[in-house]
Design a protein around this motif. Structure first.
Motif, short mmCIF file in Angstrom:
data_model
loop_
_atom_site.label_atom_id
_atom_site.label_comp_id
_atom_site.label_asym_id
_atom_site.label_seq_id
_atom_site.Cartn_x
_atom_site.Cartn_y
_atom_site.Cartn_z
N ASP A 133 5.52 -74.39 -1.87
CA ASP A 133 4.61 -75.11 -2.77
C ASP A 133 5.02 -76.51 -2.55
O ASP A 133 6.32 -76.85 -3.06
CB ASP A 133 5.11 -74.54 -4.21
N PRO A 134 4.32 -77.65 -2.14
CA PRO A 134 3.16 -76.95 -1.41
C PRO A 134 3.01 -76.30 -0.39
O PRO A 134 4.11 -76.39 0.46
CB PRO A 134 2.41 -78.37 -1.45
N PRO A 135 2.07 -75.62 0.07
CA PRO A 135 2.14 -74.92 1.35
C PRO A 135 2.19 -75.87 2.59
O PRO A 135 1.07 -76.57 2.92
CB PRO A 135 0.83 -74.30 1.30
N LEU A 136 3.34 -75.94 3.33
CA LEU A 136 3.28 -76.87 4.52
C LEU A 136 3.80 -76.30 5.97
O LEU A 136 4.75 -75.11 5.46
CB LEU A 136 4.57 -77.88 4.04
N VAL A 137 3.35 -76.58 6.72
CA VAL A 137 3.65 -76.02 8.24
C VAL A 137 4.20 -77.26 8.77
O VAL A 137 3.75 -78.41 8.60
CB VAL A 137 2.81 -75.20 8.88
N GLY A 138 5.05 -76.96 10.05
CA GLY A 138 5.42 -78.16 10.95
C GLY A 138 5.70 -77.48 12.19
O GLY A 138 5.63 -76.49 12.60
N PHE A 139 5.65 -78.81 13.07
CA PHE A 139 5.71 -78.50 14.67
C PHE A 139 6.21 -79.89 15.15
O PHE A 139 6.18 -81.16 14.36
CB PHE A 139 4.34 -78.33 15.27
N PHE A 140 6.49 -79.89 16.52
CA PHE A 140 7.30 -80.97 17.01
C PHE A 140 6.50 -81.52 18.44
O PHE A 140 7.08 -80.82 19.42
CB PHE A 140 8.64 -80.76 17.21
N PRO A 141 5.46 -82.13 18.39
CA PRO A 141 4.98 -82.53 19.64
C PRO A 141 5.95 -83.57 20.26
O PRO A 141 6.42 -84.64 19.66
CB PRO A 141 3.36 -83.12 19.27
N ALA A 142 5.75 -83.48 21.58
CA ALA A 142 6.60 -84.73 22.43
C ALA A 142 5.76 -85.94 22.36
O ALA A 142 4.67 -86.17 22.17
CB ALA A 142 6.51 -84.35 23.82
N VAL A 143 6.69 -86.97 22.21
CA VAL A 143 6.32 -88.48 22.24
C VAL A 143 5.25 -88.72 23.56
O VAL A 143 4.16 -89.49 23.15
CB VAL A 143 7.14 -89.51 21.97
N SER A 144 5.52 -88.18 24.34
CA SER A 144 4.90 -88.31 25.97
C SER A 144 3.57 -87.42 25.83
O SER A 144 2.83 -87.58 26.65
CB SER A 144 5.91 -87.95 26.91
N SER A 145 3.40 -86.66 24.98
CA SER A 145 1.98 -85.85 24.95
C SER A 145 0.76 -86.84 24.60
O SER A 145 0.69 -87.63 24.08
CB SER A 145 2.02 -85.00 23.67
N SER A 146 -0.18 -86.32 25.62
CA SER A 146 -1.41 -86.94 25.88
C SER A 146 -2.47 -86.26 24.90
O SER A 146 -3.38 -87.07 24.49
CB SER A 146 -2.06 -87.00 27.32
N THR A 147 -2.24 -85.32 24.49
CA THR A 147 -2.96 -84.47 23.37
C THR A 147 -2.95 -84.91 22.02
O THR A 147 -3.81 -84.81 21.23
CB THR A 147 -3.24 -82.96 23.78
N TRP A 148 -1.54 -84.70 21.67
CA TRP A 148 -1.19 -85.14 20.29
C TRP A 148 -1.84 -86.42 19.70
O TRP A 148 -2.34 -85.96 18.54
CB TRP A 148 0.49 -85.30 20.30
N PRO A 149 -1.93 -87.48 20.22
CA PRO A 149 -2.71 -88.67 19.58
C PRO A 149 -4.13 -88.20 19.41
O PRO A 149 -4.67 -88.58 18.05
CB PRO A 149 -2.71 -89.84 20.68
N LEU A 150 -4.85 -87.37 20.11
CA LEU A 150 -6.11 -87.23 19.87
C LEU A 150 -6.08 -85.96 18.67
O LEU A 150 -6.91 -86.06 17.72
CB LEU A 150 -6.72 -86.25 20.99
N ILE A 151 -5.14 -85.35 18.47
CA ILE A 151 -5.19 -84.50 17.15
C ILE A 151 -4.85 -85.17 15.99
O ILE A 151 -5.35 -84.85 14.98
CB ILE A 151 -4.15 -83.04 17.52
N GLU A 152 -3.58 -86.01 16.15
CA GLU A 152 -3.37 -86.96 15.03
C GLU A 152 -4.54 -87.91 14.39
O GLU A 152 -4.72 -88.03 13.29
CB GLU A 152 -2.10 -87.63 15.34
N LYS A 153 -5.17 -88.23 15.71
CA LYS A 153 -6.56 -88.86 15.17
C LYS A 153 -7.51 -88.37 14.17
O LYS A 153 -7.97 -88.73 13.44
CB LYS A 153 -7.23 -89.80 16.38
N ALA A 154 -7.54 -87.01 14.54
CA ALA A 154 -8.64 -86.17 13.95
C ALA A 154 -7.97 -85.92 12.64
O ALA A 154 -8.91 -85.89 11.65
CB ALA A 154 -8.70 -84.81 14.51
N GLY A 155 -6.79 -85.84 12.39
CA GLY A 155 -6.36 -85.74 10.79
C GLY A 155 -6.48 -84.37 10.36
O GLY A 155 -5.87 -84.17 9.16
N HIS A 156 -6.90 -83.47 11.04
CA HIS A 156 -6.93 -82.15 10.72
C HIS A 156 -6.68 -81.17 11.90
O HIS A 156 -7.03 -81.60 13.03
CB HIS A 156 -8.19 -81.52 10.03
N PHE A 157 -6.25 -79.93 11.89
CA PHE A 157 -5.78 -79.35 13.12
C PHE A 157 -5.58 -77.85 12.70
O PHE A 157 -5.57 -77.40 11.33
CB PHE A 157 -4.42 -79.70 13.88
N CYS A 158 -5.86 -76.83 13.55
CA CYS A 158 -5.80 -75.64 13.37
C CYS A 158 -4.62 -75.06 14.26
O CYS A 158 -4.53 -75.38 15.56
CB CYS A 158 -7.16 -74.66 13.75
#
Length: 164
Positions: free
Chosen positions: A48-73
């Protein structure tokens, strides 16, 4: 007491003794094509609220694309999805031949996943050479009653229960 310098290899080795689940985070990229990355650092955070978490590497080339999308599955992988895991983690077209559907939140949901958790990006906090990412859960569903994929001591595997 002074801080001891921890060698990266020893850190990985010792923490590799702690098994983690394996998930694929997916989103729709700005080009309208799916993007995805494998993570082993996924966790539930709050009810409450329902939250999940994860830890992408700063060096990831994919994380910025997911971050920019603003939503993820978050797609929780099953123990029989090792080939899919390796494809998403590797170079090249990560989604070539991969079966997925598009959810009501316009997120790629991988076929055969144990479960999916659709989220809106809540926050991103720097954490050393990674980011701590929180997502607010919008929708979640369990699909298969099968063993999840685990990562343990550098290898993919599955869960083995012990009889009492």
């Amino acid at each position: 007491m002074s801080e001891m310098r921890i060698e990266a290899a020893k850190f990985r080795d010792v923490l590799g003794h702690y098994p983690t689940g394996v998930c694929v985070l997916t989103a729709m990229g700005t080009t309208g094509k799916p993007v995805g990355m494998v993570v082993g650092s996924f966790s539930s955070v709050s009810l409450d609220p329902p939250l999940v978490g994860f830890f992408p590497a700063v060096s990831s080339s994919t994380w910025p694309l997911i971050e920019k999308a603003g939503h993820f599955c978050v797609n929780v992988l099953a123990s029989d999805q090792t080939d899919l895991c390796r494809q998403i983690a590797g170079p090249g077209d990560k989604f070539a031949g991969v079966e997925f559907s598009i959810s009501d939140h316009q997120l790629p949901v991988l076929a055969g996943a144990v479960a999916s958790i659709e989220c809106k990006l809540e926050s991103v906090t720097p954490a050393g050479d990674h980011f701590l990412v929180l997502g607010r859960v919008l929708r979640l569903e369990a699909y298969r009653q099968t063993d999840p994929m685990l990562f343990f001591r550098g290898q993919y595997g599955t869960f083995a229960s012990r009889s009492a």
